[in-house]
Design a protein around this motif. Structure first.
Motif, PDB file in Angstrom:
ATOM      1  N   LYS A 155       0.804  -1.231   0.000  1.00 29.64           N
ATOM      2  CA  LYS A 155       0.000   0.000   0.000  1.00 29.64           C
ATOM      3  C   LYS A 155       0.831   1.272   0.000  1.00 29.64           C
ATOM      4  CE  LYS A 155      -4.123  -1.978   1.991  1.00 29.64           C
ATOM      5  NZ  LYS A 155      -5.229  -1.804   2.916  1.00 29.64           N
ATOM      6  N   ALA A 156       2.092   1.205  -0.308  1.00 31.29           N
ATOM      7  CA  ALA A 156       2.934   2.401  -0.342  1.00 31.29           C
ATOM      8  C   ALA A 156       2.578   3.247  -1.562  1.00 31.29           C
ATOM      9  CB  ALA A 156       4.399   2.022  -0.383  1.00 31.29           C
ATOM     10  N   SER A 157       2.751   4.528  -1.427  1.00 31.47           N
ATOM     11  CA  SER A 157       2.513   5.456  -2.533  1.00 31.47           C
ATOM     12  C   SER A 157       3.814   5.939  -3.151  1.00 31.47           C
ATOM     13  CB  SER A 157       1.710   6.662  -2.038  1.00 31.47           C
ATOM     14  OG  SER A 157       0.468   6.242  -1.544  1.00 31.47           O
ATOM     15  N   GLY A 158       4.913   5.575  -2.512  1.00 36.36           N
ATOM     16  CA  GLY A 158       6.224   5.959  -3.009  1.00 36.36           C
ATOM     17  C   GLY A 158       7.274   5.055  -2.410  1.00 36.36           C
ATOM     18  N   ALA A 159       8.457   5.104  -3.003  1.00 37.08           N
ATOM     19  CA  ALA A 159       9.560   4.290  -2.500  1.00 37.08           C
ATOM     20  C   ALA A 159      10.857   5.060  -2.692  1.00 37.08           C
ATOM     21  CB  ALA A 159       9.625   2.958  -3.251  1.00 37.08           C
ATOM     22  N   TYR A 160      11.785   4.846  -1.769  1.00 39.72           N
ATOM     23  CA  TYR A 160      13.108   5.444  -1.894  1.00 39.72           C
ATOM     24  C   TYR A 160      14.148   4.343  -1.744  1.00 39.72           C
ATOM     25  CZ  TYR A 160      17.389   7.924  -1.160  1.00 39.72           C
ATOM     26  OH  TYR A 160      18.683   8.346  -1.285  1.00 39.72           O
ATOM     27  N   SER A 161      15.108   4.310  -2.648  1.00 38.05           N
ATOM     28  CA  SER A 161      16.208   3.350  -2.573  1.00 38.05           C
ATOM     29  C   SER A 161      17.487   4.105  -2.246  1.00 38.05           C
ATOM     30  CB  SER A 161      16.381   2.625  -3.913  1.00 38.05           C
ATOM     31  OG  SER A 161      17.595   1.912  -3.922  1.00 38.05           O
ATOM     32  N   PRO A 162      18.022   3.933  -1.019  1.00 34.69           N
ATOM     33  CA  PRO A 162      19.277   4.599  -0.672  1.00 34.69           C
ATOM     34  C   PRO A 162      20.433   4.122  -1.544  1.00 34.69           C
ATOM     35  CG  PRO A 162      18.283   3.587   1.277  1.00 34.69           C
ATOM     36  CD  PRO A 162      17.467   3.179   0.093  1.00 34.69           C
ATOM     37  N   LYS A 163      20.414   2.852  -1.900  1.00 32.63           N
ATOM     38  CA  LYS A 163      21.484   2.293  -2.720  1.00 32.63           C
ATOM     39  C   LYS A 163      21.551   2.982  -4.092  1.00 32.63           C
ATOM     40  CE  LYS A 163      22.978  -2.037  -4.810  1.00 32.63           C
ATOM     41  NZ  LYS A 163      22.632  -3.436  -5.032  1.00 32.63           N
ATOM     42  N   LEU A 164      20.383   3.202  -4.708  1.00 36.10           N
ATOM     43  CA  LEU A 164      20.316   3.826  -6.029  1.00 36.10           C
ATOM     44  C   LEU A 164      20.163   5.344  -5.957  1.00 36.10           C
ATOM     45  CD1 LEU A 164      17.868   1.283  -7.698  1.00 36.10           C
ATOM     46  CD2 LEU A 164      20.369   1.357  -7.907  1.00 36.10           C
ATOM     47  N   GLN A 165      19.911   5.871  -4.759  1.00 35.92           N
ATOM     48  CA  GLN A 165      19.611   7.291  -4.561  1.00 35.92           C
ATOM     49  C   GLN A 165      18.501   7.729  -5.512  1.00 35.92           C
ATOM     50  OE1 GLN A 165      23.048   9.819  -4.349  1.00 35.92           O
ATOM     51  NE2 GLN A 165      24.115   8.419  -2.992  1.00 35.92           N
ATOM     52  N   LYS A 166      17.401   6.948  -5.438  1.00 31.32           N
ATOM     53  CA  LYS A 166      16.296   7.144  -6.363  1.00 31.32           C
ATOM     54  C   LYS A 166      14.980   7.087  -5.596  1.00 31.32           C
ATOM     55  CE  LYS A 166      16.736   5.231 -10.287  1.00 31.32           C
ATOM     56  NZ  LYS A 166      16.786   4.553 -11.564  1.00 31.32           N
ATOM     57  N   ALA A 167      14.133   8.099  -5.829  1.00 31.95           N
ATOM     58  CA  ALA A 167      12.785   8.126  -5.276  1.00 31.95           C
ATOM     59  C   ALA A 167      11.809   7.872  -6.413  1.00 31.95           C
ATOM     60  CB  ALA A 167      12.505   9.479  -4.631  1.00 31.95           C
ATOM     61  N   VAL A 168      10.833   7.001  -6.163  1.00 34.68           N
ATOM     62  CA  VAL A 168       9.831   6.662  -7.173  1.00 34.68           C
ATOM     63  C   VAL A 168       8.457   6.919  -6.576  1.00 34.68           C
ATOM     64  CG1 VAL A 168       8.889   4.848  -8.646  1.00 34.68           C
ATOM     65  CG2 VAL A 168      11.351   4.914  -8.171  1.00 34.68           C
ATOM     66  N   ILE A 169       7.653   7.706  -7.297  1.00 36.91           N
ATOM     67  CA  ILE A 169       6.307   8.043  -6.867  1.00 36.91           C
ATOM     68  C   ILE A 169       5.335   7.217  -7.704  1.00 36.91           C
ATOM     69  CG2 ILE A 169       4.664   9.921  -6.464  1.00 36.91           C
ATOM     70  CD1 ILE A 169       7.501  10.034  -4.961  1.00 36.91           C
TER      71      ILE A 169
END
Length: 181
Positions: free
Chosen positions: A86-100
């Motif tokens: 149920k997340a609306s977004g995700a952040y990957s510290p490894k890739l330094q990427k935020a996905v909405i």
């Protein structure tokens, strides 16, 4: 899926005239100029806040915003990033990427999610790849509930927060004049 890039430098002065630069690579579906402007204004606000705690001088971040949730999930799977339920977004510290994940819930809601995910990036830059969850989510939730006004960024209380403050006041746990200051 259309992908576009924009590098946005944020320069401001904090403390001893220390300049900060943040490069943002936008991807996914195109964002309206009005939304990009709000994101960049808010980004400057977050950089100003987090620079007090040792934010590096130069940062890079990838921000992918999708109109359609399914396209976003497919993209996350393609880069091997798992998504909380149920997340609306995700952040990957490894890739330094935020996905909405999809803007189906409206423009203002998706901007709030962007502010939330940007906060994860800054906390990760200061504390490393695995910051304490309570701190990481707490700060992200705070920024998620902020809005941009003509002269400033302000935090807005949710109905839950308003009810909690009301209960604390009724129980004598908070001094209202002190709290409002």
């Amino acid at each position: 899926m259309r992908i576009f890039l924009l590098f946005f430098p944020v320069f401001f002065f904090c403390g001893l005239l220390h300049a900060q630069t943040v490069k943002v690579e936008y991807g996914g579906d195109p964002l309206p100029d009005k939304d990009r402007k709000k994101i960049e204004q808010f980004l400057q606000h977050e950089v100003d806040f987090y620079s007090q705690f040792g934010l590096p001088d130069t940062l890079s971040l990838q921000l992918y915003v999708f109109e359609n949730r399914r396209e976003a999930i497919d993209y996350l799977e393609s880069i091997n990033v798992s998504l909380p339920i149920k997340a609306s977004g995700a952040y990957s510290p490894k890739l330094q990427k935020a996905v909405i994940l999809g803007r189906e819930n409206g423009r203002e809601r998706s901007l709030a999610i962007i502010y939330h995910e940007l906060s994860h990036h800054f906390v990760s830059q200061i504390l490393g790849k695995r910051p304490p969850s309570w701190l990481n989510e707490g700060l992200s939730e705070y920024f998620e509930h902020c809005t941009i006004h003509k002269k400033a960024v302000r935090h807005t209380f949710t109905e839950y927060e308003q009810g909690r403050v009301r209960t604390m006041y009724m129980l004598g746990e908070v001094n209202l004049p002190t709290f409002l200051k």
